[in-house]
Design an enzyme around this catalytic site. Structure first.
Site, PDB file in Angstrom:
ATOM      1  N   GLN A 258      -6.905 -24.331 107.139  1.00  0.00           N
ATOM      2  CA  GLN A 258      -5.738 -25.197 107.324  1.00  0.00           C
ATOM      3  C   GLN A 258      -6.025 -26.617 106.833  1.00  0.00           C
ATOM      4  O   GLN A 258      -6.967 -27.280 107.294  1.00  0.00           O
ATOM      5  CB  GLN A 258      -5.303 -25.238 108.797  1.00  0.00           C
TER       6      GLN A 258
ATOM      7  N   TYR B 207       1.742 -34.837 112.383  1.00  0.00           N
ATOM      8  CA  TYR B 207       0.733 -35.395 111.493  1.00  0.00           C
ATOM      9  C   TYR B 207       1.393 -35.893 110.200  1.00  0.00           C
ATOM     10  O   TYR B 207       2.622 -35.936 110.094  1.00  0.00           O
ATOM     11  CB  TYR B 207      -0.400 -34.381 111.280  1.00  0.00           C
TER      12      TYR B 207
ATOM     13  N   ARG C 244       2.620 -24.498 107.762  1.00  0.00           N
ATOM     14  CA  ARG C 244       2.976 -24.534 109.182  1.00  0.00           C
ATOM     15  C   ARG C 244       3.941 -25.686 109.432  1.00  0.00           C
ATOM     16  O   ARG C 244       3.688 -26.825 109.024  1.00  0.00           O
ATOM     17  CB  ARG C 244       1.727 -24.708 110.039  1.00  0.00           C
TER      18      ARG C 244
ATOM     19  N   GLY D 139      -3.031 -18.584 120.157  1.00  0.00           N
ATOM     20  CA  GLY D 139      -4.020 -19.652 120.159  1.00  0.00           C
ATOM     21  C   GLY D 139      -4.932 -19.574 121.353  1.00  0.00           C
ATOM     22  O   GLY D 139      -6.051 -19.064 121.293  1.00  0.00           O
ATOM     23  N   ARG D 140      -4.419 -20.060 122.488  1.00  0.00           N
ATOM     24  CA  ARG D 140      -5.260 -20.131 123.695  1.00  0.00           C
ATOM     25  C   ARG D 140      -5.855 -18.771 124.047  1.00  0.00           C
ATOM     26  O   ARG D 140      -6.993 -18.687 124.511  1.00  0.00           O
ATOM     27  CB  ARG D 140      -4.432 -20.682 124.854  1.00  0.00           C
TER      28      ARG D 140
HETATM   29  C1  8OZ Z   1      -4.788 -30.108 119.834  1.00  0.00           C
HETATM   30  C2  8OZ Z   1      -5.768 -31.091 119.853  1.00  0.00           C
HETATM   31  C3  8OZ Z   1      -6.080 -31.744 118.702  1.00  0.00           C
HETATM   32  C4  8OZ Z   1      -5.434 -31.459 117.527  1.00  0.00           C
HETATM   33  C5  8OZ Z   1      -2.345 -29.728 116.187  1.00  0.00           C
HETATM   34  C6  8OZ Z   1      -4.417 -30.204 115.070  1.00  0.00           C
HETATM   35  O1  8OZ Z   1      -1.663 -29.855 117.199  1.00  0.00           O
HETATM   36  C7  8OZ Z   1      -3.766 -30.146 116.217  1.00  0.00           C
HETATM   37  C8  8OZ Z   1      -4.453 -30.484 117.490  1.00  0.00           C
HETATM   38  C9  8OZ Z   1      -4.146 -29.800 118.653  1.00  0.00           C
HETATM   39  O2  8OZ Z   1      -1.899 -29.297 115.147  1.00  0.00           O
END
Ligand code: 8OZ
Length: 373
Positions: free
Chosen positions: A101, A183, A230, A325-326
């Site tokens: 990713q 992000y 994503r 995920g988790r």
């Molecule tokens: C949780 C903690 C730190 C980063 C994301 C890359 O939410 C993350 C991330 C998730 O996409």
């Protein structure tokens, strides 16, 4: 044709997955330091989970300015590509498939994590309101970032191209562009985080331009059939707001169609960051975007899935595959457990981020252990 189940193989671009259970990208902050280089420990963790139909690695910064968390592995130096080779070799030896990713955090960073202590970069000089973990146990408020100059954007796109090329050297099966969770690429999409007046801001077409230029650059390195994206249409993490979420993400999905991507990976509105929500806007659920996706591009649904919701999502045709995920953190053999409806290990949130092997490579397999260890 028989209705597919979670356990039916799936043609995903150039890959044939042995099942439709995807290991979601999971930030774990255990790279080797200095240099943010993947190690044998990371290879063990991913190899343990190689029975996933597809592994998507943790979010991986494409440049030195792309880091926003301590000890995250990068993909901008040759040493990092070599480190990742340990991971891809281990996963491939265990019969798995793995995408990297590609990540840039934009404003979700702090000077302490930036080259030369500079300000983080972003579409506009607007703070996220959030905090960054700059070192174990230390969080600092993210500053007002520096707005990228228009003349810097080609270099940024080139950083994605360079990272995509390093991912090939590292032996990945493909790459996923991280355009979710507040992000950099989602910051550009947002009419709140992005108030630019150049060709990368203002109209929806302009705000989507960087994502499309990045997609063009990455698919020029890897063909579209080895690239996924994503997106998180409902995301508010990172201080993200959009006036018109549905309109924004419908536009993005439509504009991505010509790239003939392997898949779109959509985060369901029922999760925010790494937590579950009680109430959410169902109009932004992934299946509402499905009708817009053309050709052979697959849809992966992510976010708070149980066994039952995963089974139902694939069997009803709402998505082609489901990301966990988790549950993958705590269950290296999640596929075997879901297949046999075995109980799941519960996850320990306190060891999600940072540290070493504890809470990382020591979750138990079903007994007797599968041969992947
Ligand atoms: C949780 C903690 C730190 C980063 C994301 C890359 O939410 C993350 C991330 C998730 O996409």
């Amino acid at each position: 044709m028989k209705t597919p189940t979670l356990f039916t193989p799936l043609q995903l671009g150039a890959l044939t997955l042995s099942n439709r259970i995807v290991m979601a990208p999971l930030t774990r902050m255990r790279a080797g330091m200095p240099g943010n280089i993947p190690t044998a420990l990371n290879a063990t963790y991913y190899r343990q989970r190689a029975t996933a139909g597809l592994i998507v690695t943790e979010a991986t910064p494409i440049s030195a300015t792309g880091h926003g968390y301590f000890h995250t592995p990068g993909i901008h130096t040759p040493a990092q590509a070599e480190g990742w080779k340990l991971v891809t070799d281990a996963v491939h030896q265990a019969g798995g498939k793995i995408f990297l990713q590609l990540w840039h955090v934009g404003r979700q960073s702090h000077n302490d994590l930036q080259p030369g202590g500079a300000l983080p970069v972003a579409p506009s000089a607007i703070a996220s309101g959030g905090q960054s973990p700059v070192a174990p146990g230390i969080f600092k408020t993210q500053p007002v970032p520096r707005a990228l100059e228009t003349t810097e954007i080609p270099t940024l796109v080139d950083d994605y191209r360079h990272a995509a090329a390093l991912a090939q050297i590292a032996g990945f099966d493909g790459v996923e562009i991280h355009a979710a969770n507040g992000y950099l690429l989602e910051q550009f999409l947002s009419d709140h985080a992005n108030v630019r007046t150049d060709r990368y801001g203002g109209s929806l077409a302009n705000r989507a331009r960087l994502l499309l230029e990045v997609t063009a650059a990455v698919t020029a390195v890897w063909s579209g059939e080895r690239v996924g994206i994503r997106l998180s249409p409902a995301n508010t993490f990172g201080g993200i707001q959009h006036k018109d979420r549905l309109g924004t993400y419908r536009h993005v999905v439509n504009e991505l169609n010509p790239f003939k991507l392997a898949y779109l990976h959509l985060v369901e509105p029922r999760v925010a960051g790494n937590s579950d929500l009680d109430t959410f806007d169902d109009t932004l659920s992934s299946h509402h975007f499905r009708e817009l996706i053309s050709g052979d591009t697959r849809l992966i649904s992510a976010g708070g899935h149980s066994r039952a919701s995963g089974v139902q999502t694939v069997e009803s045709g709402q998505a082609d595959a489901v990301a966990y995920g988790r549950q993958f953190i705590a269950n290296p053999d999640l596929v075997a457990r879901l297949a046999t409806d075995a109980p799941l290990n519960s996850y320990d949130r306190t060891s999600f981020y940072g540290g070493a092997g504890q809470g990382y490579i020591d979750y138990p397999f079903l007994s007797p252990q599968p041969s992947v260890t």
